[in-house]
Enzyme design. Structure first.
Site, PDB file in Angstrom:
ATOM      1  N   ARG A 183      18.312  -6.142  13.927  1.00 28.91           N
ATOM      2  CA  ARG A 183      18.327  -6.071  15.375  1.00 28.91           C
ATOM      3  C   ARG A 183      17.662  -7.314  15.955  1.00 28.91           C
ATOM      4  NH1 ARG A 183      19.042  -2.726  19.745  1.00 28.91           N
ATOM      5  NH2 ARG A 183      17.937  -3.517  21.537  1.00 28.91           N
TER       6      ARG A 183
ATOM      7  N   GLU B 196      -0.598  -2.027   5.163  1.00 29.09           N
ATOM      8  CA  GLU B 196       0.291  -1.950   6.334  1.00 29.09           C
ATOM      9  C   GLU B 196       0.100  -0.641   7.075  1.00 29.09           C
ATOM     10  OE1 GLU B 196       3.157  -1.198   9.112  1.00 29.09           O
ATOM     11  OE2 GLU B 196       3.106   0.035   7.313  1.00 29.09           O
ATOM     12  N   GLU B 197      -0.274   0.420   6.349  1.00 27.58           N
ATOM     13  CA  GLU B 197      -0.271   1.769   6.930  1.00 27.58           C
ATOM     14  C   GLU B 197      -1.534   2.098   7.724  1.00 27.58           C
ATOM     15  OE1 GLU B 197       2.240   3.678   6.937  1.00 27.58           O
ATOM     16  OE2 GLU B 197       3.496   3.233   5.193  1.00 27.58           O
TER      17      GLU B 197
ATOM     18  N   ASP C 274       0.808  -1.224   0.000  1.00 24.37           N
ATOM     19  CA  ASP C 274       0.000   0.000   0.000  1.00 24.37           C
ATOM     20  C   ASP C 274       0.840   1.273   0.000  1.00 24.37           C
ATOM     21  OD1 ASP C 274       0.768  -0.878   2.599  1.00 24.37           O
ATOM     22  OD2 ASP C 274      -0.723   0.418   3.532  1.00 24.37           O
TER      23      ASP C 274
ATOM     24  N   HIS D  58       7.544   8.711   4.522  1.00 25.24           N
ATOM     25  CA  HIS D  58       6.332   9.501   4.783  1.00 25.24           C
ATOM     26  C   HIS D  58       6.520  10.986   4.491  1.00 25.24           C
ATOM     27  CE1 HIS D  58       4.009   6.355   7.373  1.00 25.24           C
ATOM     28  NE2 HIS D  58       4.887   5.749   6.597  1.00 25.24           N
TER      29      HIS D  58
HETATM   30 ZN   LIG Z   1       4.997   3.744   6.516  1.00 24.77          ZN
HETATM   31 ZN   LIG Z   2       6.352   0.998   5.642  1.00 23.63          ZN
END
Ligand SMILES: [Zn+2]
Ligand SMILES: [Zn+2]
Length: 404
Positions: free
Chosen positions: A189, A148-149, A90, A375
């Site tokens: 990580r 996902e957002e 997305d 973003h």
């Molecule tokens: Zn994002």
């Molecule tokens: Zn992302």
């Protein structure tokens, strides 16, 4: 020719294929970048992905969560082990300001988080893995997910739609672009990595009127101010200092005037942490403190906590093995250790269910001015990194399958 172990030969082969398919991965990324779609509306993107999978020769494809796919690449002895590879598809409601040939053709929508790169990379990895499928044992499950957002997160819907079943993966790998890391490098990580996020929507109600006669009214601004200050105790006094926690209020709206006390104050904020029991307790405590202050001062409170994604924990063993495999692919100096990051990511849903490793693909190129954060309207990636985006992912999967 010197004798090479089969797995080393496979590494050499995957690197060569990643180089050979690089131009195609970049072209796919550019197509996706120019045609971004918002969360849960990835209809054309999903069609594009399915078309590419069929073109590669992958036939076991299943639709999940409306605009998502799960697909299988079976090696020899497909039951031996299953590794899932995930990409999100997305884009964001941002107006792109980059002047590039592949600029967004969908006004107001932009791939500003690199999900175009993730999708193109996974398609590239799929092409490589399909080609070498007679050279590894086990099964690769490809996961292309929507949304996902946007809460509740495409990952949670994919899981509800049984993406982690039949066959159930032993582990899952996901990658995300990182404009802080130079192209050519990746970051990992082990253990705790990203935060849970909850959105806070608060309304403090009082009784407004003329600012000259406060004794006649109930001032919601003063109450809200006390409440905001008191709520910081959650982080400074109630939280275990060993567990990172953040409470931020980014919006306070009180529409009075110099001489007008308003009826109500609306407040929005975010709470983030890295521990599920503490997260639940913090919610309870926040409500208790806020109600105590607001009602004690004569106001009324509406405090809504919208739960977002859980915290993201990378399985330490899977991540250590993936780091070793990445060092084999890229060299010691190109595999970095990352710090905890208080942003959230819906990959966390998978990693709560099965062993997960979420790693970062470096996409920065200072010389070319590619440094903008995700973003933002100027976000872009160094496309050279997509050769690693596809090749390393294929190698990590094969390497993991080769281990018992
Ligand atoms: Zn994002
Ligand atoms: Zn992302």
């Amino acid at each position: 020719m010197p004798h090479q172990h089969p797995i080393q030969m496979l590494l050499t082969k995957i690197k060569a294929l990643a180089q050979a398919y690089k131009a195609e991965v970049i072209a796919n990324r550019r197509h996706l970048h120019a045609n971004p779609e918002l969360s849960f509306k990835e209809y054309n993107t999903a069609e594009f992905v399915a078309g590419k999978l069929r073109e590669i020769g992958i036939t076991e494809i299943e639709q999940k969560a409306t605009t998502g796919w799960s697909a299988l690449i079976k090696g020899k002895n497909p039951e031996k082990k299953v590794i899932a590879l995930r990409a999100d598809m997305d884009a964001l409601p941002i107006i792109e300001t980059n002047d590039v040939p592949y600029k967004s053709q969908n006004p107001g929508v932009m791939h500003a988080c690199g999900h175009d790169a993730h999708t193109a990379s996974l398609l590239g990895a799929a092409k490589i893995l399909h080609e070498v499928r007679d050279q590894f044992e086990g099964t690769i499950k490809l996961i292309f997910q929507p949304g996902e957002e946007l809460v509740p997160g495409g990952a949670s819907l994919m899981i509800k739609d049984k993406v982690l079943e039949n066959p159930r993966p032993n582990g899952i790998l996901g990658q995300h672009v990182m404009p802080l890391i130079p192209a050519g490098k990746v970051g990992f990580r082990p253990g705790l990595y990203m935060a849970s996020t909850d959105e806070l929507y608060v309304t403090v109600k009082g009784k407004g009127g003329h600012g000259a006669m406060p004794e006649t009214f109930i001032d919601p601004i003063l109450i809200a101010a006390h409440m905001i200050v008191a709520l910081q105790q959650i982080v400074s006094r109630v939280a275990n200092p060993k567990i990172p926690s953040v409470l931020s209020f980014g919006r306070v709206e009180a529409l009075g005037a110099t001489n007008v006390i308003p009826n109500e104050v609306k407040i929005q904020g975010t709470f983030r942490t890295l521990d599920e029991p503490w997260r639940a307790k913090a919610h309870e405590k926040m409500l208790k403190i806020a109600h105590g202050i607001v009602e004690g001062m004569g106001g009324e409170l509406d405090f809504e906590i919208r739960k977002g994604y859980p915290f993201l924990k990378n399985n330490p063993e899977l991540t250590a093995r993936s780091m070793d495999a990445a060092r084999e692919y890229l060299g010691e100096e190109n595999v970095l250790d990352l710090d905890i990051w208080m942003a959230a990511e819906d990959f966390a849903f998978y990693s709560q269910e099965i062993e997960g490793c979420f790693y970062r693909l470096g996409t920065r190129n200072e010389a070319r001015g590619i440094t903008s954060g995700v973003h933002t309207p100027t976000f872009d990636i160094e496309e050279d990194s997509l050769e690693i985006g596809a090749g390393l992912m294929a190698w990590l999967a094969v390497s993991e399958l080769s281990k018992d």
